[in-house]
Design a protein around this motif. Structure first.
Motif: not given
Length: 338
Positions: A97-98, A163-166, A217-221, A264-266
């Motif tokens: 994810v990172i 995850a690129l679009a937002p 990050i959320m979409l990646s997860l 946590i990431l959010d």
């Protein structure tokens, strides 16, 4: 009738993908080596130290972002992941994810800046972003598997595309939302376009840009589970394994670990998106004798530097003196000798 009107879109896309594999195979091999090496290094950095050391580092980031409450909550959540036996899988997924989010942000923010500065680029990117956001995520895995094979790299590439679009949209929205008068003031003071972008537009648009980072990050997860279907491993691999075995316990443990990482990431990224208040600096007032000494020194040794407020006060003193009526008694005035 259906054969007559059938559009061979799938055959065309498949032929284009296979042509890309033949024409750019060397480039894709280099990308696979780079991404694979970065993933292995980051995964080893998270998995090799003891779990408590990684928890302390993440808790420190949480404390820096939002304070003690988030740090304690993050540490407790990570301890739950350790307790259910999903720590190695969680670190594999966190590394994916990172890395995927970092690459997506590195692509999305410049594209958003470019789109905000050019209406033509924005008009071209808008349908492309619509396509990327609405296409089912499983579809990205098919060309990724054909190009990069099986493993974490195709999952990473599919995650980046998904995850690129937002990130692009919210960066463009934030920069376009900056007040035009502020930008015109920067031009009036002679600032270059690059300086206006760095010190005015990006600074004022930072909350929107950080919201885009949070969404990336959320979409990646959210792609972790889907990436597990192509051999990416981690928590996604555990979920796929529980599905194939119909293992409810393993599915719940892996799913709960995904939820904890997402929370946590959010919270950490949203904490960095909030502008922090700066405490005003209090300058102590000079002592009366020091102020008098400084006035005397300025009168004797050199010219005194007057502030606009002091100049206005000095200019107002003669007017105040002239407008003040003479309240001295007549007897006292007559007794004055010249």
């Amino acid at each position: 009738m259906n054969d007559f009107f059938r559009l061979p879109l799938g055959d065309v896309v498949e032929g284009a993908v296979r042509w890309l594999i033949d024409a750019l195979g060397g480039f894709f091999d280099v990308v696979a080596v780079i991404f694979g090496g970065l993933y292995d290094w980051l995964d080893a950095s998270l998995s090799t130290p003891p779990f408590w050391a990684v928890i302390l580092v993440i808790a420190a980031f949480a404390y820096w972002s939002k304070g003690l409450l988030l740090a304690v909550g993050s540490a407790l959540g990570l301890l739950v992941i350790v307790a259910v036996g999903q720590w190695p899988n969680a670190m594999d997924s966190l590394a994916l994810v990172i890395l995927a989010a970092a690459v997506a942000i590195a692509i999305a923010v410049p594209l958003g800046i470019w789109a905000a500065r050019s209406d033509r680029v924005s008009a071209v990117l808008r349908p492309v972003l619509d396509f990327l956001q609405t296409m089912p995520a499983f579809v990205y895995l098919i060309p990724a598997m054909l190009i990069f094979g099986v493993g974490p790299v195709p999952g990473m590439v599919a995650t980046i595309v998904f995850a690129l679009a937002p990130g692009v949209r919210l960066t463009e929205l934030g920069i376009r939302g900056v007040d035009a008068e502020i930008v015109e003031a920067g031009h009036a003071f002679g600032a270059s376009p690059g300086r206006i972008l760095r010190q005015i537009q990006l600074s004022l648009a930072m909350p929107s840009i950080m919201a885009g980072v949070n969404q990336v990050i959320m979409l990646s997860l959210s792609m972790v589970v889907i990436a597990g279907m192509v051999g990416a491993g981690g928590l996604g691999g555990a979920v796929v394994q529980s599905l194939s075995r119909i293992d409810i316990g393993l599915g719940v443990e892996a799913g709960l670990s995904v939820v904890i990482l997402a929370m946590i990431l959010d919270r950490v990224t949203s904490g960095f998106s909030v502008p922090r208040e700066r405490k005003p600096k209090t300058v102590p007032a000079p002592a009366p004798h020091a102020a008098g000494a400084s006035r005397g020194a300025s009168g004797a040794g050199g010219p005194a530097v007057a502030t606009p407020a002091a100049a206005a006060a000095t200019a107002a003193e003669p007017r105040a003196a002239a407008s003040t009526p003479d309240t001295t008694p007549a007897d006292d005035r007559s007794s004055v000798t010249v």
